[in-house]
Write a protein that holds these residues in place. Structure first.
Motif, PDB file in Angstrom:
ATOM      1  N   GLU A   1       0.754  -0.986   0.062  1.00  0.00           N
ATOM      2  CA  GLU A   1      -0.065  -0.125   0.074  1.00  0.00           C
ATOM      3  C   GLU A   1       0.741   1.418  -0.054  1.00  0.00           C
ATOM      4  O   GLU A   1       0.307   2.277  -0.580  1.00  0.00           O
ATOM      5  CB  GLU A   1      -0.935  -0.023   1.219  1.00  0.00           C
ATOM      6  N   LEU A   2       1.854   1.267   0.772  1.00  0.00           N
ATOM      7  CA  LEU A   2       2.886   2.431   0.729  1.00  0.00           C
ATOM      8  C   LEU A   2       3.567   2.811  -0.664  1.00  0.00           C
ATOM      9  O   LEU A   2       3.360   3.874  -1.144  1.00  0.00           O
ATOM     10  CB  LEU A   2       3.856   2.046   1.824  1.00  0.00           C
TER      11      LEU A   2
ATOM     12  N   LYS B   1       2.831   5.802  -2.925  1.00  0.00           N
ATOM     13  CA  LYS B   1       3.902   6.841  -3.488  1.00  0.00           C
ATOM     14  C   LYS B   1       3.642   6.907  -5.121  1.00  0.00           C
ATOM     15  O   LYS B   1       3.946   8.185  -5.333  1.00  0.00           O
ATOM     16  CB  LYS B   1       5.460   6.126  -3.300  1.00  0.00           C
ATOM     17  N   GLN B   2       3.413   5.777  -5.600  1.00  0.00           N
ATOM     18  CA  GLN B   2       3.465   6.058  -7.032  1.00  0.00           C
ATOM     19  C   GLN B   2       2.073   6.813  -7.553  1.00  0.00           C
ATOM     20  O   GLN B   2       2.191   7.709  -8.440  1.00  0.00           O
ATOM     21  CB  GLN B   2       2.922   4.552  -7.756  1.00  0.00           C
TER      22      GLN B   2
ATOM     23  N   GLY C   1       0.875  12.035  -9.518  1.00  0.00           N
ATOM     24  CA  GLY C   1      -0.360  13.411  -9.262  1.00  0.00           C
ATOM     25  C   GLY C   1      -1.719  13.011  -9.020  1.00  0.00           C
ATOM     26  O   GLY C   1      -2.795  13.809  -9.098  1.00  0.00           O
ATOM     27  N   ASN C   2      -2.087  11.585  -8.775  1.00  0.00           N
ATOM     28  CA  ASN C   2      -3.449  11.235  -8.572  1.00  0.00           C
ATOM     29  C   ASN C   2      -3.681  11.484  -6.963  1.00  0.00           C
ATOM     30  O   ASN C   2      -3.826  10.465  -6.320  1.00  0.00           O
ATOM     31  CB  ASN C   2      -3.345   9.771  -9.017  1.00  0.00           C
ATOM     32  N   ILE C   3      -4.089  12.587  -6.513  1.00  0.00           N
ATOM     33  CA  ILE C   3      -4.143  12.745  -5.181  1.00  0.00           C
ATOM     34  C   ILE C   3      -5.623  12.319  -4.657  1.00  0.00           C
ATOM     35  O   ILE C   3      -5.650  11.733  -3.819  1.00  0.00           O
ATOM     36  CB  ILE C   3      -4.291  14.439  -4.930  1.00  0.00           C
TER      37      ILE C   3
ATOM     38  N   LEU D   1      -6.621   5.684  -1.001  1.00  0.00           N
ATOM     39  CA  LEU D   1      -5.740   4.820  -0.320  1.00  0.00           C
ATOM     40  C   LEU D   1      -5.500   4.844   1.193  1.00  0.00           C
ATOM     41  O   LEU D   1      -5.151   4.255   1.791  1.00  0.00           O
ATOM     42  CB  LEU D   1      -4.543   4.599  -1.135  1.00  0.00           C
ATOM     43  N   VAL D   2      -5.288   6.187   1.446  1.00  0.00           N
ATOM     44  CA  VAL D   2      -4.941   6.651   2.770  1.00  0.00           C
ATOM     45  C   VAL D   2      -6.202   6.226   3.709  1.00  0.00           C
ATOM     46  O   VAL D   2      -5.725   5.740   4.961  1.00  0.00           O
ATOM     47  CB  VAL D   2      -4.417   8.100   3.015  1.00  0.00           C
ATOM     48  N   GLU D   3      -7.365   6.544   3.310  1.00  0.00           N
ATOM     49  CA  GLU D   3      -8.505   6.181   4.244  1.00  0.00           C
ATOM     50  C   GLU D   3      -8.401   4.680   4.359  1.00  0.00           C
ATOM     51  O   GLU D   3      -8.751   4.118   5.393  1.00  0.00           O
ATOM     52  CB  GLU D   3      -9.776   6.624   3.484  1.00  0.00           C
TER      53      GLU D   3
END
Length: 145
Positions: free
Chosen positions: A3-4, A8-9, A14-16, A22-24
């Motif tokens: 996941e990390l 990073k990718q 730029g896919n915020i 993913l962070v959620e």
């Protein structure tokens, strides 16, 4: 770890929006892991509180198990850098309540040499009082039973 690397990718690309999703997801996975650990220690804590109340006695071994379970729940729930806790008080109470049946089952196998059923042991103890005592111990209000 995957996941990390994916995060990073996504950020480098730029896919915020996808990165935030993913962070959620990672946050939920972390919280689930904390909840599973807390639940495991809650079962141990409740088991010994149930036996203590049912048998109207305690042993040093039970006391140490109770102390260790409380410590591990507190440690697991504590946010080290951000401060505060992972589980809100209501969530913690729910986790403790959810662990009660499994602890009661274990207590029926251990208390009084295992001669009583889960239902019989359940009738010997006050579920609400045990859960309240567990919460009190976890929150640091040292009530002994």
């Amino acid at each position: 770890m995957e996941e990390l690397l994916e995060l990073k990718q996504l950020l480098l690309g730029g896919n915020i929006q996808s990165a935030l999703l993913l962070v959620e997801e990672m946050t939920e996975m972390s919280k689930d892991d904390k909840l599973n650990k807390i639940s495991s220690f809650a079962k141990i804590l409740l088991l010994h509180l149930i036996k203590r109340q049912a048998e109207k006695k305690t042993t040093r071994s039970w006391d140490v198990s109770i102390e260790n379970a409380v410590y591990e729940i507190q440690k697991t729930n504590r946010r080290r850098k951000a401060g505060g806790n992972y589980l809100l008080m209501e969530e913690l109470h729910e986790a403790i309540s959810d662990a009660y049946q499994v602890a009661l089952s274990s207590a029926s196998a251990e208390a009084f040499g295992g001669c009583y059923t889960m239902e019989q042991i359940g009738n010997m103890v006050d579920r609400t009082a045990i859960i309240d005592q567990a919460m009190s111990l976890i929150l640091g209000n040292n009530q002994e039973g």
